[in-house]
Design an enzyme around this catalytic site. Sequence first.
Site, PDB file in Angstrom:
ATOM      1  N   TYR A   1      62.528  28.632-109.504  1.00 43.53           N
ATOM      2  CA  TYR A   1      64.016  28.504-109.008  1.00 43.53           C
ATOM      3  C   TYR A   1      64.479  27.915-107.394  1.00 43.53           C
ATOM      4  O   TYR A   1      63.684  28.161-106.900  1.00 43.53           O
ATOM      5  CB  TYR A   1      65.129  29.634-109.504  1.00 43.53           C
ATOM      6  CG  TYR A   1      65.404  31.022-108.802  1.00 43.53           C
ATOM      7  CD1 TYR A   1      64.104  31.893-108.732  1.00 43.53           C
ATOM      8  CD2 TYR A   1      66.558  30.818-108.157  1.00 43.53           C
ATOM      9  CE1 TYR A   1      64.673  32.498-107.665  1.00 43.53           C
ATOM     10  CE2 TYR A   1      66.263  32.045-107.885  1.00 43.53           C
ATOM     11  CZ  TYR A   1      65.005  32.882-107.172  1.00 43.53           C
ATOM     12  OH  TYR A   1      65.529  34.450-106.075  1.00 43.53           O
TER      13      TYR A   1
ATOM     14  N   ARG B   1      61.212  23.256-100.986  1.00 41.47           N
ATOM     15  CA  ARG B   1      61.014  24.595-101.659  1.00 41.47           C
ATOM     16  C   ARG B   1      60.576  24.207-102.540  1.00 41.47           C
ATOM     17  O   ARG B   1      59.290  24.778-103.310  1.00 41.47           O
ATOM     18  CB  ARG B   1      61.405  25.623-100.965  1.00 41.47           C
ATOM     19  CG  ARG B   1      60.782  26.836-101.026  1.00 41.47           C
ATOM     20  CD  ARG B   1      62.023  27.967-100.541  1.00 41.47           C
ATOM     21  NE  ARG B   1      63.106  28.002-101.322  1.00 41.47           N
ATOM     22  CZ  ARG B   1      63.804  28.283-100.825  1.00 41.47           C
ATOM     23  NH1 ARG B   1      63.800  29.904 -99.632  1.00 41.47           N
ATOM     24  NH2 ARG B   1      65.124  28.435-101.131  1.00 41.47           N
TER      25      ARG B   1
ATOM     26  N   ARG C   1      52.429  32.885-127.995  1.00 45.25           N
ATOM     27  CA  ARG C   1      52.087  33.615-126.507  1.00 45.25           C
ATOM     28  C   ARG C   1      50.623  33.945-126.258  1.00 45.25           C
ATOM     29  O   ARG C   1      50.206  34.643-126.778  1.00 45.25           O
ATOM     30  CB  ARG C   1      52.636  35.355-126.731  1.00 45.25           C
ATOM     31  CG  ARG C   1      53.276  35.816-125.353  1.00 45.25           C
ATOM     32  CD  ARG C   1      53.572  37.411-125.927  1.00 45.25           C
ATOM     33  NE  ARG C   1      53.334  38.031-124.410  1.00 45.25           N
ATOM     34  CZ  ARG C   1      52.026  38.907-124.292  1.00 45.25           C
ATOM     35  NH1 ARG C   1      51.539  39.330-124.942  1.00 45.25           N
ATOM     36  NH2 ARG C   1      52.133  39.788-122.893  1.00 45.25           N
TER      37      ARG C   1
ATOM     38  N   LYS D   1      59.301  31.063-104.717  1.00 47.74           N
ATOM     39  CA  LYS D   1      60.159  31.387-105.360  1.00 47.74           C
ATOM     40  C   LYS D   1      60.628  31.496-106.723  1.00 47.74           C
ATOM     41  O   LYS D   1      61.163  30.693-107.292  1.00 47.74           O
ATOM     42  CB  LYS D   1      61.368  30.414-104.818  1.00 47.74           C
ATOM     43  CG  LYS D   1      63.400  31.091-104.668  1.00 47.74           C
ATOM     44  CD  LYS D   1      63.998  30.762-104.054  1.00 47.74           C
ATOM     45  CE  LYS D   1      65.243  30.900-104.322  1.00 47.74           C
ATOM     46  NZ  LYS D   1      65.771  32.166-103.373  1.00 47.74           N
TER      47      LYS D   1
ATOM     48  N   GLU E   1      62.434  41.825 -96.260  1.00 45.89           N
ATOM     49  CA  GLU E   1      63.919  40.728 -96.241  1.00 45.89           C
ATOM     50  C   GLU E   1      64.915  41.780 -96.778  1.00 45.89           C
ATOM     51  O   GLU E   1      64.061  42.617 -97.357  1.00 45.89           O
ATOM     52  CB  GLU E   1      63.383  39.495 -96.620  1.00 45.89           C
ATOM     53  CG  GLU E   1      62.649  39.658 -97.876  1.00 45.89           C
ATOM     54  CD  GLU E   1      61.855  38.225 -99.285  1.00 45.89           C
ATOM     55  OE1 GLU E   1      62.918  37.179 -98.330  1.00 45.89           O
ATOM     56  OE2 GLU E   1      61.062  38.240 -99.660  1.00 45.89           O
TER      57      GLU E   1
ATOM     58  N   LEU F   1      60.079  34.754 -98.152  1.00 47.13           N
ATOM     59  CA  LEU F   1      60.786  34.027 -98.759  1.00 47.13           C
ATOM     60  C   LEU F   1      61.228  32.949 -97.703  1.00 47.13           C
ATOM     61  O   LEU F   1      62.215  33.598 -96.769  1.00 47.13           O
ATOM     62  CB  LEU F   1      61.825  34.023-100.102  1.00 47.13           C
ATOM     63  CG  LEU F   1      62.070  32.486-100.704  1.00 47.13           C
ATOM     64  CD1 LEU F   1      61.295  32.376-100.697  1.00 47.13           C
ATOM     65  CD2 LEU F   1      63.878  32.768-101.257  1.00 47.13           C
TER      66      LEU F   1
HETATM   67  N1  PDD Z   1      67.835  34.044-102.862  1.00 48.02           N
HETATM   68  N2  PDD Z   1      65.183  35.747 -99.339  1.00 48.02           N
HETATM   69  C1  PDD Z   1      65.105  36.305-100.812  1.00 48.02           C
HETATM   70  C2  PDD Z   1      64.153  37.311-101.550  1.00 48.02           C
HETATM   71  C3  PDD Z   1      65.912  35.574-101.406  1.00 48.02           C
HETATM   72  O1  PDD Z   1      66.063  35.564-103.158  1.00 48.02           O
HETATM   73  C4  PDD Z   1      66.650  34.322-100.550  1.00 48.02           C
HETATM   74  C5  PDD Z   1      67.681  33.453-101.094  1.00 48.02           C
HETATM   75  C6  PDD Z   1      66.646  34.552 -98.983  1.00 48.02           C
HETATM   76  C7  PDD Z   1      66.947  32.909 -98.746  1.00 48.02           C
HETATM   77  O2  PDD Z   1      66.498  31.712 -99.144  1.00 48.02           O
HETATM   78  P1  PDD Z   1      68.131  30.612 -98.772  1.00 48.02           P
HETATM   79  O3  PDD Z   1      68.782  30.810 -97.277  1.00 48.02           O
HETATM   80  O4  PDD Z   1      67.134  29.197 -99.438  1.00 48.02           O
HETATM   81  O5  PDD Z   1      68.766  31.158 -99.426  1.00 48.02           O
HETATM   82  C8  PDD Z   1      65.386  34.753 -98.802  1.00 48.02           C
HETATM   83  C9  PDD Z   1      68.541  33.460-103.796  1.00 48.02           C
HETATM   84  C10 PDD Z   1      70.116  32.939-103.486  1.00 48.02           C
HETATM   85  C11 PDD Z   1      69.004  33.604-105.061  1.00 48.02           C
HETATM   86  O6  PDD Z   1      67.906  35.079-105.368  1.00 48.02           O
HETATM   87  O7  PDD Z   1      70.041  34.008-105.294  1.00 48.02           O
END
Ligand code: PDD
Length: 286
Positions: A33, A52, A101, A150, A182, A206
């Site tokens: 996503y 990405r 499945r 992601k 993170e 990420l």
């Molecule tokens: N999340 N680390 C994780 C685990 C994340 O899920 C996200 C983003 C980030 C930041 O990445 P970016 O700057 O590309 O948004 C870092 C999104 C916003 C979400 O899951 O809603």
Amino acid sequence: MSRIVYVNGEYLPEEEAKVSVFDRGFLFADGVYEVTSVLGGKLIDFDGHFRRLQRSLSELDMQAPEVLGELLEIHRELVARNEIGDGLIYLQITRGAPGDRDFAFPPEGTAPTVVLFTQSKPGLADSPQARAGVRVISIEDIRWGRRDIKTVQLLYPSMGKMMAKKAGADDAWMIEDGFVTEGTSNNAYIVRGGRIITRNLGTEILHGITRAAVLRFAREAQMTVEERPFTIDEAREADEAFFTSASAFVMPVVEIDGAVLGNGTPGPVATRLREIYLDESRKTAV
Ligand code: PDD
């Protein structure tokens, strides 16, 4: 007016949009996503999110959808149809719905499922949280080893947010071997002696699109950036802290595990980086 969402080539009112019960996103979290923010009706950092996404697909040997080249248009169409000024666009691609499945990946040629929807958030860039700063707790990082992809496996981040809520905090930072990886849905930073410290890229985190932009702006503004792991103890004693994500931009952190940072208000580095990021990314928004 009912929200219009995109599912596999069609723009539909949300009540009419359907995905199969056999969808591998639903059964196996076999999907990737992206979340892209919208400010003033324009997409922030779209290219970064798009690149990405392609990387996530390729790391998982997932077939890219035929509409890959039209994703910018689809994003824009959803912004227009839903009259989004400020908000978010969520995009999800799964390995499709082959029927039955089966742990094995479906036969080649199984069409991926593509879903996009908008979330309207008027005043997204002017959040009271950013003015006051947020409080985080630390929790153990028990996620899988490919956090650079992601994927939609978000159960633990979701549990982490609930742990934070239960502790009276706003979010959680995850710890592995004493080092901060993170945040549950953001990248984590501390500031010590004017130096911005954030974990270096690897499979443990990420590769945030907001992170990349913010570090570039910081360096352009002659700020010192150290990309290295930092411990939670270092974080608790930092001058300031913040996190970045597409939905929060640059968010000041004022408390970690109950330890108040500085004078308990957003620090100057986080405040400045938030301003620069919002100014610059609005300029390049599409
Ligand atoms: N999340 N680390 C994780 C685990 C994340 O899920 C996200 C983003 C980030 C930041 O990445 P970016 O700057 O590309 O948004 C870092 C999104 C916003 C979400 O899951 O809603």
